[in-house]
Design an enzyme around this catalytic site. Sequence first.
Site, PDB file in Angstrom:
ATOM      1  N   SER A  63     -24.274  55.568  38.869  1.00  0.00           N
ATOM      2  CA  SER A  63     -24.622  55.309  40.271  1.00  0.00           C
ATOM      3  C   SER A  63     -24.038  56.393  41.169  1.00  0.00           C
ATOM      4  CB  SER A  63     -24.091  53.938  40.702  1.00  0.00           C
ATOM      5  OG  SER A  63     -24.755  52.884  40.042  1.00  0.00           O
ATOM      6  N   ALA A 157     -29.348  53.091  41.144  1.00  0.00           N
ATOM      7  CA  ALA A 157     -27.958  53.183  41.568  1.00  0.00           C
ATOM      8  C   ALA A 157     -27.567  51.901  42.314  1.00  0.00           C
ATOM      9  CB  ALA A 157     -27.761  54.395  42.474  1.00  0.00           C
ATOM     10  N   LYS A 158     -26.361  51.425  42.056  1.00  0.00           N
ATOM     11  CA  LYS A 158     -25.859  50.205  42.702  1.00  0.00           C
ATOM     12  C   LYS A 158     -25.111  50.629  43.960  1.00  0.00           C
ATOM     13  CE  LYS A 158     -23.551  45.876  41.324  1.00  0.00           C
ATOM     14  NZ  LYS A 158     -24.722  44.996  41.497  1.00  0.00           N
ATOM     15  N   VAL A 159     -25.864  50.864  45.015  1.00  0.00           N
ATOM     16  CA  VAL A 159     -25.355  51.444  46.254  1.00  0.00           C
ATOM     17  C   VAL A 159     -25.078  50.342  47.280  1.00  0.00           C
ATOM     18  CG1 VAL A 159     -25.886  53.001  48.168  1.00  0.00           C
ATOM     19  CG2 VAL A 159     -26.556  53.613  45.834  1.00  0.00           C
ATOM     20  N   TYR A 163     -27.734  46.746  49.810  1.00  0.00           N
ATOM     21  CA  TYR A 163     -27.592  45.294  49.830  1.00  0.00           C
ATOM     22  C   TYR A 163     -27.800  44.671  51.206  1.00  0.00           C
ATOM     23  CZ  TYR A 163     -26.601  45.254  44.928  1.00  0.00           C
ATOM     24  OH  TYR A 163     -26.750  45.381  43.566  1.00  0.00           O
TER      25      TYR A 163
END
Length: 305
Positions: A63, A157-159, A163
């Site tokens: 990420s 990617a866990k950005v 969220y």
Amino acid sequence: MIQETAFIWMDGKLVAWKDATVHVLTHSLHYGLGVFEGIRCYKGSSGTAVFRLDEHTDRLFRSAKAVQLPVPFSFKEVKEAILETVRANALEEGYIRPLVFIGYGEMGLYIKEPNIQLSIAVWPWGTYLGEEGIKRGIRVSVSSFARHHVNTCLTRAKVSGYYVNSQLAKREAKDAGFDEAVLLDTDGFVTEGPGENIFIVRKGVLKTTPMSSSILEGITRDTLLQLAREQNIETVEERFTRDDLYLADEAFFTGTAAEVTPIREVDGRQIGEGKPGPITQQLQKSFFDIVRGKEDAHRDWLTFI
């Protein structure tokens, strides 16, 4: 409210929970560019173990690479820091949150040499969608908010900033009296929940959204796919529509926070018999048996504290 623990790991050392603070002008607080992981540790008969630590640490680094945030520690150092933080807090079971972010220093959209920091917090956290949801299933609604298009964001990617989309969908669902949301993509196909991947079962076939769609590469998703194939359950990764979801015999969410949560209703339409179906229950049991060390299979997924 979050249940405080004793220490948080900040940039190479453990500090008291109350002292793990940042400046109000921390760059990532304003612009949302940071990457994080959600990891769980479980207490089993052989002690506490972190589930799929290597895979989660790898996704954190991937990420960061995708959004050009060089992690200021090595892969091995981050893994050891996670274990150190769990040990220091004597956490037997709970949630682990590593976060890579741009700290205080400069403002503006472009920073040539950003001040990149890493924190790791751990705390006790029960089932995200509730124990009753795990047992009986939850009610969900299809959101009016679409998931990010693959050319709008780097969706693998866990950005942190992504969220916001998830929060809007979640708030909408909760305000309407549902437990969780389901998001469609910009073409109208089912993608995932605000923080979960989604599976459906129809005529004995397990189906989930493919990675070519705008979904996160879920580690629990991968776990369930592996378990299903080992148990000779036919699996398919392909796009499906909202009416496919409505007409499913079974449906469930997967995720580190959600674990394996059955879905019993979508937009007022009962899924199957309105309770967790046989394939859902079978896979859910296998998952919990593995994470709690009740099975010898996949012991390599467990890193003991």
